[in-house]
Design an enzyme around this catalytic site. Structure first.
Site, PDB file in Angstrom:
ATOM      1  N   CYS A 132      41.421  46.133  41.449  1.00  8.94           N
ATOM      2  CA  CYS A 132      41.333  45.009  42.152  1.00  8.94           C
ATOM      3  C   CYS A 132      42.312  44.794  43.202  1.00  8.94           C
ATOM      4  CB  CYS A 132      41.181  43.757  41.271  1.00  8.94           C
ATOM      5  SG  CYS A 132      42.852  43.857  40.153  1.00  8.94           S
ATOM      6  N   HIS A 244      43.930  37.065  43.655  1.00  5.64           N
ATOM      7  CA  HIS A 244      44.987  38.078  43.968  1.00  5.64           C
ATOM      8  C   HIS A 244      45.485  37.885  45.444  1.00  5.64           C
ATOM      9  CE1 HIS A 244      44.665  39.763  40.030  1.00  5.64           C
ATOM     10  NE2 HIS A 244      44.220  41.196  40.461  1.00  5.64           N
TER      11      HIS A 244
END
Length: 341
Positions: A132, A244
């Site tokens: 990710c 994130h």
């Protein structure tokens, strides 16, 4: 005529998000199967906002023959057993685990960055989805690399607890509650308290002192973007539920100004530039939740190196970092190789 698509690991955070995105993007599927471990058999999961419920099928007994695509979000242990089985039965596997990412016979794909690499999928009938933190970074780096050729990237990540699955999200919630009511705080999923804290440790430690998460960012960036790029990463878990963030310092071979970079990023596929030099003129993780873009802010020149830039990028890790990228790979596969109708 549409595709027959199996979502493996359909009851987990990423699997549920895959189902949401397939429905949201109106992926041309004639049939969708929700597949998971025996623990989840008989439960139902929703197919996006369609109101359609899918009864979960048992992965151990699932026959992939006649299915076109299997989107795996089941973790490395289950993938190691069942992905080769699905692939051998003629179903193309798009895998979200780390198991196949560095296999030279398996393409590692971010569709905005290296779509042509998907043409190698037939070697094993498996395509890998990147980590990710890597996925959002290379989306931001690709257009800048095309312009000025990146030599080196130093990145510090601020990774949400959803990257550690439901257990990570539950732990942040439970610890936050415990602190407010003066109950004991007990780390279970994470090595230290995550509520109101940050932990500079994601995945296991390697011999050189880096963690496996940091190693993934290095080797995956090289495989996806350019093997000559040098990457140094420090990956940190932060008390954010989803999204994130990354602070990047980039050194280029050729001259590039902050203004040029902004112009390039403004037009780049998959990138949303939000870069006003004022209070709130940047994107934070909570604003990226539910969106598929990689948001870029704080673009500025780095005077400590020749041809240097610094920037901030944010993305929903459950979407672009996992589920959305997997569905985009499926769409790319359909356009280039599995045309129907």
């Amino acid at each position: 005529m549409g595709y027959r698509v199996a979502v493996v690991g359909a009851t987990g955070n990423v699997g549920r998000e895959v189902l949401n995105i397939l429905a949201e993007r109106e992926f041309p599927a004639d049939e969708i199967a929700a597949v998971a471990s025996s623990r989840s058999v008989g439960t139902e999961v929703e197919y996006g906002d369609t109101g359609r419920m899918l009864k979960v099928k048992n992965l151990e007994h699932f026959d992939f023959t006649g299915w076109d695509i299997a989107l795996f979000a089941a973790g490395s242990d289950a993938t190691k057993i069942y992905a080769p089985k699905a692939a051998s039965q003629g179903c193309v596997v798009i895998d979200n685990s780390s198991l196949y990412r560095m296999d030279p016979d398996v393409p590692l794909i971010v569709p905005e960055v290296n779509p042509e690499a998907i043409d190698g999928y037939k070697a094993k009938n498996i395509i890998a989805n990147p980590n990710c933190s890597t996925a959002q970074m290379v989306v931001a780096l690709k257009p800048l690399h095309d312009k000025a050729k990146i030599k080196r990237v130093v990145v510090a990540t601020y990774q949400s607890v959803s990257g550690a699955g439901k257990a990570g999200m539950d732990e942040l919630f439970e610890q936050s509650r415990a602190i407010f009511v003066a109950d004991p705080v007990v780390p279970r999923k994470f090595t230290k308290q995550i509520a109101f804290n940050v932990i500079p440790h994601i995945d296991v430690f390697l011999d050189d002192g880096s963690t496996k998460e940091e190693w993934k960012m290095v080797v995956e960036t090289k495989k996806i973007l350019d093997p000559k790029i040098k990457v140094q990463a420090t990956c940190v878990r932060v008390p954010v539920f989803v999204g994130h963030s990354e602070a990047l310092n980039i050194e280029f071979e050729n001259e590039i100004s902050a203004e040029e970079a902004q112009d390039i990023l403004r037009e780049a596929p998959g990138v949303m530039l939000v870069d006003k030099r004022e209070d709130g003129g940047y994107v934070t993780p909570i604003e990226a939740v539910g969106d598929g873009a990689t948001y870029v802010s704080r673009v500025r020149e780095d005077p400590t190196v020749d041809n240097g830039l610094a920037l901030w990028c944010v993305s929903d890790n459950l979407r672009k970092g996992a589920a959305l990228n997997a569905v985009q790979i499926a769409e790319l596969l359909g356009r280039r190789h599995l045309k129907k109708g």
